[in-house]
Design a protein around this motif. Structure first.
Motif, short mmCIF file in Angstrom:
data_model
loop_
_atom_site.label_atom_id
_atom_site.label_comp_id
_atom_site.label_asym_id
_atom_site.label_seq_id
_atom_site.Cartn_x
_atom_site.Cartn_y
_atom_site.Cartn_z
N GLN A 2 0.83 -1.20 0.00
CA GLN A 2 0.00 0.00 0.00
C GLN A 2 0.87 1.26 0.00
O GLN A 2 0.54 2.25 -0.67
N ARG A 3 1.99 1.22 0.73
CA ARG A 3 2.89 2.38 0.73
C ARG A 3 3.46 2.61 -0.67
O ARG A 3 3.57 3.76 -1.12
N ASP A 31 0.93 4.08 -3.23
CA ASP A 31 0.66 5.51 -3.07
C ASP A 31 1.43 6.34 -4.09
O ASP A 31 1.05 7.47 -4.39
#
Length: 371
Positions: free
Chosen positions: A147-148, A151
């Motif tokens: 998820q990081r 981004d």
């Protein structure tokens, strides 16, 4: 003073083993051991069943007088563990015996000791000590790491999960399907298991393939396979791709950054644990742990009795450990800062190279890779 939040904490043990460069890893435990050629170690470990020594200890900063756990080194090479068989399981079983003798109530299976025991299923008969393969929290941390990285990628970025039907891969795939909107490409060798995994997801959520070359379509590639011959190469990656390598021994090589300066490679499965005091070599700097070790420690903190992650963990097990980790934030148990080949990096599109300046090509002497 022990927080009342964890009044039933108990000691744990965690199994490690030498990685591909056996001499370097053993040299991290005792420097003279690093002078012995790898070939000598490989031959000796194939012929002799050495006992598993205690090579480190773990303590929590909030209770430093008490031993929270022990590191136990299984004397087998990655090749020996990947080949599996009764010999490998017998030696791992003796390491588990050692953990129980020390007083551990939970033992974690680090790196390839997990697949060598069918994700710990071969130890299901143990009633004297709980066993976990660490894959539930590994899947949870890999989700957060993905998820990081997402981004910084387009909203419709394609995510490839290589090793999708494995113990971590199956859990992670379900978590990604639940918690991200991105299209998924599932890659594994067993077509029947791939079809079954895809069928367990919402219709149209993922495409499945046994062809590693299909990874060229992916913006983010998550590596979860433990196969020695499944190394990811330059030809498998599209321009500007990001790779999250969550394998030990890893499935990427530093040379890939020289061949493909447009590609970013980030180490997966790393957890920040500043509140864990470690003595002993695991190939990571102080304050950082592999997620499988962090899972073992969390189970000890929470006082969990019996087995936890055996075989393939469920998304519910991963979510439960995330809840325990939030309660233990005073000790860390958060996603570690990004690393690449063990060196801190940024994950933006101006990506710092982890390679020494003398190794990179002349046009990269500033240590940057521009995607």
């Amino acid at each position: 003073m022990i927080p009342t939040l964890f009044p039933d904490r108990h000691p744990v043990a965690f199994l490690v083993h030498p990685r591909t460069d056996v001499a370097a890893d053993l040299g991290g435990i005792c420097r003279p051991l690093g002078w012995v050629p790898n070939g000598v170690y490989a031959a000796a470990l194939r012929r002799v069943e050495f006992p598993s020594p205690v090579t480190g200890t773990l303590r929590f900063a909030d209770d430093p007088a008490r031993t929270a756990g022990w590191l136990i080194t299984v004397p087998l090479t990655p090749r020996d563990l990947l080949s599996g068989g009764r010999r490998a399981q017998r030696i791992i079983g003796r390491a588990v015996d050692r953990a129980a003798q020390l007083g551990a109530r939970t033992v974690g299976l680090g790196a390839l000791t997990a697949p060598a025991t069918a994700g710990g299923a071969a130890l299901r008969h143990r009633t004297d000590i709980g066993v976990t393969n660490g894959n539930a929290f590994t899947a949870a941390m890999t989700l957060l790491g993905a998820q990081r990285l997402l981004d910084d990628l387009p909203g419709d970025a394609l995510v490839a999960v290589v090793g999708a039907t494995g113990s971590v891969g199956g859990c992670l795939t379900r978590l990604l399907a639940q918690r991200t909107p991105n299209p998924l490409l599932l890659v594994a060798r067993n077509e029947a298991r791939l079809r079954s995994l895809r069928a367990s997801l919402p219709a149209g959520r993922a495409v499945a393939t046994t062809d590693l070359d299909r990874v060229r379509d992916a913006d983010l590639v998550i590596l979860l396979t433990s196969a020695e011959d499944a190394l990811l190469g330059s030809r498998h990656l599209k321009r500007g791709a990001v790779v999250l390598d969550d394998t030990q021994p890893r499935n990427t090589r530093p040379e890939l950054l020289l061949e493909r300066p447009d590609v970013r490679i980030v180490d997966g499965g790393l957890v920040s644990v500043p509140g864990v005091q470690r003595r002993g070599f695991i190939g990571l700097p102080p304050g950082v742990a592999y997620a499988c070790l962090a899972e073992t420690l969390l189970l000890g903190l929470s006082g969990h009795r019996g087995h936890y992650s055996l075989g393939s963990p469920s998304p519910e097990q991963a979510t439960l450990l995330l809840d325990v980790a939030r309660q233990a934030r005073h000790l860390g148990f958060t996603l570690a800062a990004p690393h690449s080949f063990g060196q801190p990096v940024t994950v933006t599109r101006r990506f710092e190279s982890p390679l020494p300046a003398g190794v990179v090509s002349q046009d990269r002497q500033r240590g940057e890779v521009v995607a």
